[in-house]
Design a protein around this motif. Structure first.
Motif, PDB file in Angstrom:
ATOM      1  N   LEU A 179       0.835  -1.202   0.000  1.00 55.28           N
ATOM      2  CA  LEU A 179       0.000   0.000   0.000  1.00 55.28           C
ATOM      3  C   LEU A 179       0.865   1.246   0.000  1.00 55.28           C
ATOM      4  CD1 LEU A 179      -2.658  -1.041   2.684  1.00 55.28           C
ATOM      5  CD2 LEU A 179      -2.975  -0.946   0.192  1.00 55.28           C
ATOM      6  N   GLN A 180       0.472   2.249  -0.783  1.00 50.00           N
ATOM      7  CA  GLN A 180       1.172   3.521  -0.819  1.00 50.00           C
ATOM      8  C   GLN A 180       0.548   4.459   0.222  1.00 50.00           C
ATOM      9  OE1 GLN A 180       3.855   3.595  -3.223  1.00 50.00           O
ATOM     10  NE2 GLN A 180       3.206   1.461  -3.053  1.00 50.00           N
ATOM     11  N   ILE A 181       1.199   5.587   0.449  1.00 47.32           N
ATOM     12  CA  ILE A 181       0.706   6.507   1.472  1.00 47.32           C
ATOM     13  C   ILE A 181      -0.698   7.018   1.147  1.00 47.32           C
ATOM     14  CG2 ILE A 181       1.764   8.564   0.437  1.00 47.32           C
ATOM     15  CD1 ILE A 181       2.327   9.510   3.336  1.00 47.32           C
ATOM     16  N   CYS A 182      -1.006   7.172  -0.147  1.00 49.50           N
ATOM     17  CA  CYS A 182      -2.352   7.624  -0.520  1.00 49.50           C
ATOM     18  C   CYS A 182      -3.397   6.557  -0.199  1.00 49.50           C
ATOM     19  CB  CYS A 182      -2.399   8.013  -1.996  1.00 49.50           C
ATOM     20  SG  CYS A 182      -1.961   6.690  -3.136  1.00 49.50           S
ATOM     21  N   ASP A 183      -3.007   5.278  -0.303  1.00 48.21           N
ATOM     22  CA  ASP A 183      -3.921   4.186   0.041  1.00 48.21           C
ATOM     23  C   ASP A 183      -4.172   4.154   1.542  1.00 48.21           C
ATOM     24  OD1 ASP A 183      -3.858   3.324  -2.665  1.00 48.21           O
ATOM     25  OD2 ASP A 183      -2.014   2.204  -2.278  1.00 48.21           O
ATOM     26  N   LYS A 184      -3.114   4.272   2.313  1.00 43.08           N
ATOM     27  CA  LYS A 184      -3.251   4.272   3.770  1.00 43.08           C
ATOM     28  C   LYS A 184      -4.116   5.446   4.217  1.00 43.08           C
ATOM     29  CE  LYS A 184       1.307   2.164   4.182  1.00 43.08           C
ATOM     30  NZ  LYS A 184       2.737   2.407   4.451  1.00 43.08           N
ATOM     31  N   ARG A 185      -3.931   6.570   3.556  1.00 42.48           N
ATOM     32  CA  ARG A 185      -4.752   7.755   3.853  1.00 42.48           C
ATOM     33  C   ARG A 185      -6.231   7.450   3.657  1.00 42.48           C
ATOM     34  NH1 ARG A 185      -4.393  11.520  -0.952  1.00 42.48           N
ATOM     35  NH2 ARG A 185      -5.769   9.865  -1.708  1.00 42.48           N
ATOM     36  N   ASP A 186      -6.580   6.886   2.503  1.00 42.72           N
ATOM     37  CA  ASP A 186      -7.996   6.629   2.208  1.00 42.72           C
ATOM     38  C   ASP A 186      -8.601   5.608   3.157  1.00 42.72           C
ATOM     39  OD1 ASP A 186      -7.878   8.436   0.153  1.00 42.72           O
ATOM     40  OD2 ASP A 186      -7.623   6.945  -1.432  1.00 42.72           O
ATOM     41  N   ILE A 187      -7.833   4.609   3.518  1.00 44.48           N
ATOM     42  CA  ILE A 187      -8.327   3.588   4.453  1.00 44.48           C
ATOM     43  C   ILE A 187      -8.598   4.205   5.816  1.00 44.48           C
ATOM     44  CG2 ILE A 187      -7.725   1.464   5.682  1.00 44.48           C
ATOM     45  CD1 ILE A 187      -6.027   0.751   3.144  1.00 44.48           C
ATOM     46  N   ILE A 188      -7.626   4.963   6.312  1.00 42.55           N
ATOM     47  CA  ILE A 188      -7.749   5.582   7.636  1.00 42.55           C
ATOM     48  C   ILE A 188      -8.901   6.587   7.677  1.00 42.55           C
ATOM     49  CG2 ILE A 188      -6.616   7.144   9.277  1.00 42.55           C
ATOM     50  CD1 ILE A 188      -5.444   4.365   9.385  1.00 42.55           C
ATOM     51  N   LEU A 189      -8.977   7.441   6.668  1.00 45.35           N
ATOM     52  CA  LEU A 189      -9.959   8.525   6.693  1.00 45.35           C
ATOM     53  C   LEU A 189     -11.383   8.025   6.522  1.00 45.35           C
ATOM     54  CD1 LEU A 189      -8.175  11.367   4.661  1.00 45.35           C
ATOM     55  CD2 LEU A 189      -8.252  11.000   7.130  1.00 45.35           C
ATOM     56  N   ASN A 190     -11.556   6.878   5.893  1.00 46.80           N
ATOM     57  CA  ASN A 190     -12.907   6.369   5.654  1.00 46.80           C
ATOM     58  C   ASN A 190     -13.408   5.437   6.757  1.00 46.80           C
ATOM     59  OD1 ASN A 190     -13.981   7.355   2.967  1.00 46.80           O
ATOM     60  ND2 ASN A 190     -11.934   6.700   2.366  1.00 46.80           N
TER      61      ASN A 190
END
Length: 268
Positions: A195-206
């Motif tokens: 997972l890239q940082i943008c993926d981790k961001r979307d997972i966490i924020l949602n």
């Protein structure tokens, strides 16, 4: 009472130790420059010309062998340096053992700091010095630590790759292709490692409860933070100026927010 598995405690502890290495063992001395000096009665115009040639912004001022203040190059005109020198303000002085991360926050309020070695002022740091490799190492280290924590948290909260529901098909496909490539090299990894940082961001924020645990006020604020963080990481990776896209004040705020989020991650 929540029981935290020993393996997870050890991992968080090791991250804290690594963070301590970045935050406490790299000091202001790693980016400071030895400060040349002039004398109190030197001709100001001559000193200004010398500063232009040597590309100095500031120069220490001596009187009877003691550095008593400094002059700023663009303030010098006719007369002697005595007419233009500034005394050191307590807010401008730091110990040589001051951690580099603390040095960054000092620059929120002032443009330069002077370093005390014992009871002598011998070195200077300006905002231009914030572009140096030690600062880059520090910031890249903090961002990498945050990514490591997010990876750990995602694995804990989303067993068996259940985080997939928060990503689009293209992002999942990208992760799976990278996973296949790395597996072909006999790397012992799992899909979430890709997972890239943008993926981790979307997972966490949602995941609302998780976002709240991390102290992220809203999805929009979270997206803004991660966008700036990713931009900073890219600048660090490609040797760009740190403040290419944002002002120094925005940079300092971003670093503060990163530190705060790291603290939240360590508590989970």
């Amino acid at each position: 009472m929540t029981i935290i598995p020993t393996q997870q405690r050890d991992k968080v502890s090791s991250y804290k130790n690594l963070r301590s290495l970045y935050e406490k063992n790299i000091t202001v001395n790693s980016i400071s420059e030895t400060m040349d000096t002039c004398h109190l009665n030197d001709d100001a115009d001559t000193i200004k010309s010398m500063m232009v040639i040597k590309d100095y912004d500031v120069l220490g001022v001596e009187d009877n062998g003691i550095v008593i203040g400094y002059v700023v190059g663009n303030e010098l005109k006719d007369g002697s340096c005595k007419e233009y020198y500034r005394s050191f303000s307590p807010t401008e002085l730091v110990s040589e053992s001051t951690p580099l991360i603390d040095t960054l926050y000092i620059f929120k309020e002032i443009e330069r700091i002077f370093v005390l070695e014992g009871n002598r002022i011998t070195k200077v740091v300006t905002r231009a010095d914030l572009q140096k490799p030690p600062i880059r190492m520090l910031l890249f280290g903090l961002i990498s630590l945050l990514e490591m924590h997010l990876y750990r948290i995602i694995n804990d909260y989303f067993p068996e790759d259940t985080w997939k529901e928060y990503l689009g098909s293209n992002r999942i496909k990208f992760a799976e292709e990278l996973f296949s490539l790395r597996k072909s090299r006999n790397e012992g990894i799992q899909l979430s490692d890709c997972l890239q940082i943008c993926d981790k961001r979307d997972i966490i924020l949602n995941e609302d409860p998780l976002r709240e645990l991390l102290g992220i006020e809203s999805k929009s604020k979270g997206k803004s933070f991660f966008k700036k963080l990713e931009s900073l990481r890219n600048n660090l990776a490609h040797a760009q100026n740190l403040n290419t896209n944002y002002s120094w004040d925005e940079m300092f705020l971003l670093i503060e927010q990163t530190e705060k989020l790291l603290g939240k991650c360590e508590k989970i």
